[in-house]
Motif scaffolding. Structure first.
Motif, PDB file in Angstrom:
ATOM      1  N   CYS A  85       0.668  -1.450   0.151  1.00 22.50           N
ATOM      2  CA  CYS A  85       0.332   0.172   0.246  1.00 22.50           C
ATOM      3  C   CYS A  85       0.795   1.040  -0.440  1.00 22.50           C
ATOM      4  O   CYS A  85       1.657   1.288   1.179  1.00 22.50           O
ATOM      5  N   CYS A  88       0.399   3.764   3.835  1.00 22.35           N
ATOM      6  CA  CYS A  88       0.794   2.746   5.258  1.00 22.35           C
ATOM      7  C   CYS A  88       1.721   1.276   4.791  1.00 22.35           C
ATOM      8  O   CYS A  88       2.381   1.066   6.288  1.00 22.35           O
ATOM      9  N   CYS A 127      -4.580  -0.294  -0.024  1.00 23.07           N
ATOM     10  CA  CYS A 127      -5.214  -1.149   0.616  1.00 23.07           C
ATOM     11  C   CYS A 127      -6.193  -0.197   0.964  1.00 23.07           C
ATOM     12  O   CYS A 127      -6.987   0.670   0.816  1.00 23.07           O
ATOM     13  N   CYS A 130      -6.614   2.073   3.475  1.00 23.71           N
ATOM     14  CA  CYS A 130      -6.420   3.437   3.483  1.00 23.71           C
ATOM     15  C   CYS A 130      -6.867   4.129   2.301  1.00 23.71           C
ATOM     16  O   CYS A 130      -7.104   5.589   2.358  1.00 23.71           O
TER      17      CYS A 130
HETATM   18 ZN   LIG Z   1      -2.791   0.734   3.480  1.00 25.02          ZN
END
Ligand SMILES: [Zn+2]
Length: 210
Positions: A85, A88, A127, A130
């Motif tokens: 991601c 994150c 993801c 997020c």
């Molecule tokens: Zn993420």
């Protein structure tokens, strides 16, 4: 890993470069065979699988201030190749439809059939949590489209050509895209990976986020 900014409010994306992550430009030089650029103390990790040289940036996320306009080359490439991601840095979570990408909505009201199949891009996947947060908190992402991509294929790099000028090596072009296999790739310094989005499915982010 998320690094809060100085005020501790905005999470700084995984791929964002920090001011403490300096470029090691002084070691860039013309190769001994004169056929391209290289580093004086080059290691195999300085080139990608296609032999293209990558810009060197110290990896020290959290050092100094985040520069939200600048992407860290190593983390951007890793995120795209390993399905991390971009926000994150955790797994972007692949489903049977592939990895989730948030793309700017193209002009016009309706998405044209087949879009965004075959489009090229540099933004790594996200993801689901997020993606949901980004849509809520990032006003510059006006109505992004959530797309799952089964095959993000590396096609080339973003960066610039370098050439000797007198005794120094300097940038010889504006930054742009270089396809893998380009005849002058040995004079190119890459800063981001470019992938082609293949086997795409537009998805409903709201439904995925529950
Ligand atoms: Zn993420």
């Amino acid at each position: 890993m998320l690094h809060p900014d100085r005020q501790g409010k905005v999470p700084v994306p995984f791929i964002t470069a920090w001011s403490g992550e300096r470029v090691a430009v002084r070691s860039l030089t013309v190769r001994a065979d004169g056929a391209g650029i290289g580093y004086r103390d080059e290691t195999p990790g300085d080139r990608d699988a296609h032999g293209v040289l990558w810009s060197r940036l110290v990896e020290a996320p959290g050092e100094g201030k985040p520069n939200f306009r600048k992407v860290h080359p190593v983390r951007q490439r890793r995120a795209l190749l390993e399905g991390l991601c971009q926000v994150c840095g955790g797994s972007a979570g692949r489903t049977s439809r592939g990895w989730l990408f948030l793309l700017p909505r193209p002009g016009g009201d309706e998405l044209s059939p087949g879009w965004p199949e075959g489009k090229y891009g540099t933004k790594p996947p996200v993801c689901v949590p997020c993606a949901a947060l980004a849509v809520r908190h990032c006003p510059h992402l006006s109505e992004p489209v959530a797309v799952r991509v089964r095959k993000p294929r590396p096609r080339g790099v973003f960066g610039g050509f370098h050439a000797p000028r007198g005794t120094v090596l300097s940038a010889a072009s504006d930054d742009g895209y270089l396809p893998y296999g380009h005849p002058h790739a040995s004079w190119f310094l890459a800063s981001q990976l470019v992938v082609e989005l293949r086997r795409c499915t537009v998805v409903d982010l709201g439904a995925e986020a529950g």
